[in-house]
Design a protein around this motif. Structure first.
Motif, PDB file in Angstrom:
ATOM      1  N   LEU A 143       2.522  -4.457   9.810  1.00  0.00           N
ATOM      2  CA  LEU A 143       4.687  -4.347  10.738  1.00  0.00           C
ATOM      3  C   LEU A 143       4.001  -4.527  12.060  1.00  0.00           C
ATOM      4  N   ARG A 144       3.110  -5.218  12.864  1.00  0.00           N
ATOM      5  CA  ARG A 144       3.052  -5.095  14.418  1.00  0.00           C
ATOM      6  C   ARG A 144       3.068  -3.538  14.453  1.00  0.00           C
ATOM      7  N   PRO A 145       2.148  -3.823  14.578  1.00  0.00           N
ATOM      8  CA  PRO A 145       2.571  -1.743  15.390  1.00  0.00           C
ATOM      9  C   PRO A 145       1.752  -2.395  17.133  1.00  0.00           C
ATOM     10  N   ARG A 146       2.368  -0.706  17.019  1.00  0.00           N
ATOM     11  CA  ARG A 146       1.842  -1.694  18.961  1.00  0.00           C
ATOM     12  C   ARG A 146       1.614  -0.359  19.597  1.00  0.00           C
ATOM     13  N   GLU A 151       9.954   8.880  23.099  1.00  0.00           N
ATOM     14  CA  GLU A 151      10.125   9.935  22.010  1.00  0.00           C
ATOM     15  C   GLU A 151       9.540  11.200  21.791  1.00  0.00           C
ATOM     16  N   ARG A 152       9.878  12.036  21.848  1.00  0.00           N
ATOM     17  CA  ARG A 152       9.315  13.525  20.901  1.00  0.00           C
ATOM     18  C   ARG A 152       8.866  13.622  19.324  1.00  0.00           C
ATOM     19  N   ILE A 153       7.670  13.138  18.784  1.00  0.00           N
ATOM     20  CA  ILE A 153       7.539  13.246  17.518  1.00  0.00           C
ATOM     21  C   ILE A 153       6.984  14.044  17.390  1.00  0.00           C
ATOM     22  N   ASP A 154       6.191  15.026  17.749  1.00  0.00           N
ATOM     23  CA  ASP A 154       6.027  16.067  16.606  1.00  0.00           C
ATOM     24  C   ASP A 154       6.385  16.736  15.724  1.00  0.00           C
ATOM     25  N   THR A 155       8.250  16.628  16.446  1.00  0.00           N
ATOM     26  CA  THR A 155       8.995  17.295  15.618  1.00  0.00           C
ATOM     27  C   THR A 155      10.080  16.515  14.535  1.00  0.00           C
ATOM     28  N   ALA A 156       9.322  15.189  14.500  1.00  0.00           N
ATOM     29  CA  ALA A 156       9.856  14.421  13.875  1.00  0.00           C
ATOM     30  C   ALA A 156      10.343  14.389  12.373  1.00  0.00           C
ATOM     31  N   THR A 157      11.435  14.269  11.850  1.00  0.00           N
ATOM     32  CA  THR A 157      12.011  13.861  10.049  1.00  0.00           C
ATOM     33  C   THR A 157      10.463  13.407   9.420  1.00  0.00           C
ATOM     34  N   ALA A 158      10.461  13.797   8.061  1.00  0.00           N
ATOM     35  CA  ALA A 158       9.904  12.479   7.856  1.00  0.00           C
ATOM     36  C   ALA A 158       9.925  11.010   7.619  1.00  0.00           C
ATOM     37  N   ALA A 159      11.926  11.568   7.798  1.00  0.00           N
ATOM     38  CA  ALA A 159      12.420   9.139   7.307  1.00  0.00           C
ATOM     39  C   ALA A 159      12.684   9.083   9.186  1.00  0.00           C
ATOM     40  N   ARG A 160      12.021   9.724   9.619  1.00  0.00           N
ATOM     41  CA  ARG A 160      11.680   9.060  11.713  1.00  0.00           C
ATOM     42  C   ARG A 160      10.608   8.857  11.476  1.00  0.00           C
ATOM     43  N   ARG A 161       9.679   9.799  10.473  1.00  0.00           N
ATOM     44  CA  ARG A 161       8.006   9.021  10.712  1.00  0.00           C
ATOM     45  C   ARG A 161       7.972   8.212   9.781  1.00  0.00           C
ATOM     46  N   ARG A 162       8.341   7.683   8.341  1.00  0.00           N
ATOM     47  CA  ARG A 162       9.010   6.085   8.351  1.00  0.00           C
ATOM     48  C   ARG A 162       8.634   5.249   9.374  1.00  0.00           C
ATOM     49  N   ALA A 163      10.012   5.373   9.396  1.00  0.00           N
ATOM     50  CA  ALA A 163      10.225   4.306  10.766  1.00  0.00           C
ATOM     51  C   ALA A 163       9.568   4.026  11.886  1.00  0.00           C
ATOM     52  N   LEU A 164       8.915   5.056  12.247  1.00  0.00           N
ATOM     53  CA  LEU A 164       7.575   5.256  12.978  1.00  0.00           C
ATOM     54  C   LEU A 164       6.398   4.470  12.934  1.00  0.00           C
ATOM     55  N   SER A 165       6.423   3.888  10.818  1.00  0.00           N
ATOM     56  CA  SER A 165       5.114   4.065  11.005  1.00  0.00           C
ATOM     57  C   SER A 165       4.944   2.425  11.497  1.00  0.00           C
ATOM     58  N   ARG A 166       6.080   1.625  11.273  1.00  0.00           N
ATOM     59  CA  ARG A 166       6.724   0.586  12.074  1.00  0.00           C
ATOM     60  C   ARG A 166       5.756  -0.044  13.421  1.00  0.00           C
ATOM     61  N   ASP A 167       5.271   0.805  14.242  1.00  0.00           N
ATOM     62  CA  ASP A 167       5.028   1.030  15.850  1.00  0.00           C
ATOM     63  C   ASP A 167       3.376   2.006  15.641  1.00  0.00           C
ATOM     64  N   LEU A 168       3.591   2.663  14.822  1.00  0.00           N
ATOM     65  CA  LEU A 168       2.058   3.646  14.781  1.00  0.00           C
ATOM     66  C   LEU A 168       1.577   3.562  13.607  1.00  0.00           C
ATOM     67  N   GLN A 169       0.572   3.150  13.586  1.00  0.00           N
ATOM     68  CA  GLN A 169      -0.128   2.828  12.200  1.00  0.00           C
ATOM     69  C   GLN A 169      -1.927   3.562  12.783  1.00  0.00           C
ATOM     70  N   VAL A 170      -2.436   3.537  11.371  1.00  0.00           N
ATOM     71  CA  VAL A 170      -3.667   4.022  11.249  1.00  0.00           C
ATOM     72  C   VAL A 170      -4.739   2.848  10.832  1.00  0.00           C
ATOM     73  N   ILE A 171      -6.444   3.129  11.189  1.00  0.00           N
ATOM     74  CA  ILE A 171      -7.342   2.669  10.073  1.00  0.00           C
ATOM     75  C   ILE A 171      -8.299   4.100  10.412  1.00  0.00           C
ATOM     76  N   PHE A 172      -9.018   4.145   8.762  1.00  0.00           N
ATOM     77  CA  PHE A 172      -9.456   5.150   8.668  1.00  0.00           C
ATOM     78  C   PHE A 172     -11.346   4.893   8.803  1.00  0.00           C
ATOM     79  N   GLN A 173     -12.327   6.031   8.396  1.00  0.00           N
ATOM     80  CA  GLN A 173     -13.639   5.575   8.491  1.00  0.00           C
ATOM     81  C   GLN A 173     -13.894   4.770   7.651  1.00  0.00           C
TER      82      GLN A 173
END
Length: 281
Positions: free
Chosen positions: A172-175, A79-101
């Protein structure tokens, strides 16, 4: 690197990605990323290494939707995500997460650890009982005691705070998790324990990592494959052993020479070799 990556197709793909930032005082825009091509496969760690200002953190931020992509495409699971809406981005947080420095600045100092871990779970509609059970499981997963849930971030060491940040990323058990210099703010002993924890989690959950670092020695011990970025371009990509033991690009060789060693004479020799190689790229 003991974890075996999946041989299947990419989970995350970047194709010809360009990112630019506005120049100051009406100057032309500055191109930060210049045609990036990258793939991360399921259950794989791709190490992304480069010096400060090379663009490696910007790649992570583009994937997470924190900076706009000027051109090119980013796809996640097809799925193309660079043009995803804010709502889709929130849904993507289930699969895509971050650990900061820096775990201290990435955690809300006024929230207990339990409340921090509960936030993404509640946002996804979890009930109170399931949320409590998940928080307990997450703390156990990162080797923190159950009573940590009732404490504030300031009551923990830097390494313990990073464990909390890892637990939040896993809630959220991200992938796929973007690990943005996750150990660079920690002492060497703590770095090792956090890296071991990340490897252990990957072994058990098959999560994929994009592991961003300036330290090629850290990337080497964590990654199945390595991509080297210099001045906004990927200059070398390959299997971890190939890139770190037999680098082809002069810039990669200078990164290897930057690794500290205990021998003073060897460190002096490396410094001279690094300075001599600087004109090759």
């Amino acid at each position: 690197m003991s974890t075996t990556a999946s041989p299947t197709g990419p989970l995350l793909s970047l194709r010809d990605v360009h990112v630019s930032f506005p120049g100051r005082r009406r100057r032309a825009r500055t191109e930060v990323l210049k045609g990036i091509d990258l793939d991360v496969r399921p259950a794989e760690t791709l190490g992304l290494v480069g010096e400060s200002g090379s663009g490696k953190t910007t790649i992570g931020r583009a994937i997470l939707g924190l900076v706009p992509v000027a051109s090119g495409t980013i796809t996640f699971d097809g799925e193309r995500i660079d043009t995803a809406t804010a709502a889709r981005r929130r849904a993507l947080s289930r699969d895509l997460q971050v650990i900061f420095q820096d775990p201290y600045t990435s955690l809300n100092p006024s929230l207990t650890v339990g409340d921090t871990l509960a936030e993404p779970l509640v946002a996804q509609g979890g009930d109170a009982r399931a949320t409590r059970a998940r928080i307990a499981a997450l703390l156990d997963r990162v080797h923190l005691p159950a009573d940590a849930a009732h404490r504030l971030p300031r009551e923990f060491s830097g390494g313990q705070r990073q464990r909390v940040a890892i637990a939040r990323a896993l809630a959220l058990r991200p992938r796929l998790v973007v690990c943005d210099e996750p150990v660079s703010a920690l002492d060497l002993t703590t770095q090792r324990t956090i890296l071991d924890l990340l490897l252990e989690i990957q072994e058990e959950t098959a999560v994929a990592y994009l592991f961003v670092s300036h330290d090629l020695s850290v990337v080497r011990c964590m990654s199945h494959r390595v991509a080297v970025i210099h001045r906004g371009r990927i200059v070398e990509t390959g299997e971890s052993a190939q890139v770190t033991e037999h680098p082809e690009h002069p810039y990669t060789r200078t990164l290897l020479l930057s690794a500290p060693v205990a021998d003073v004479a060897e460190q002096r020799r490396r410094r001279a070799a690094r300075a001599a190689a600087a004109g090759d790229f």
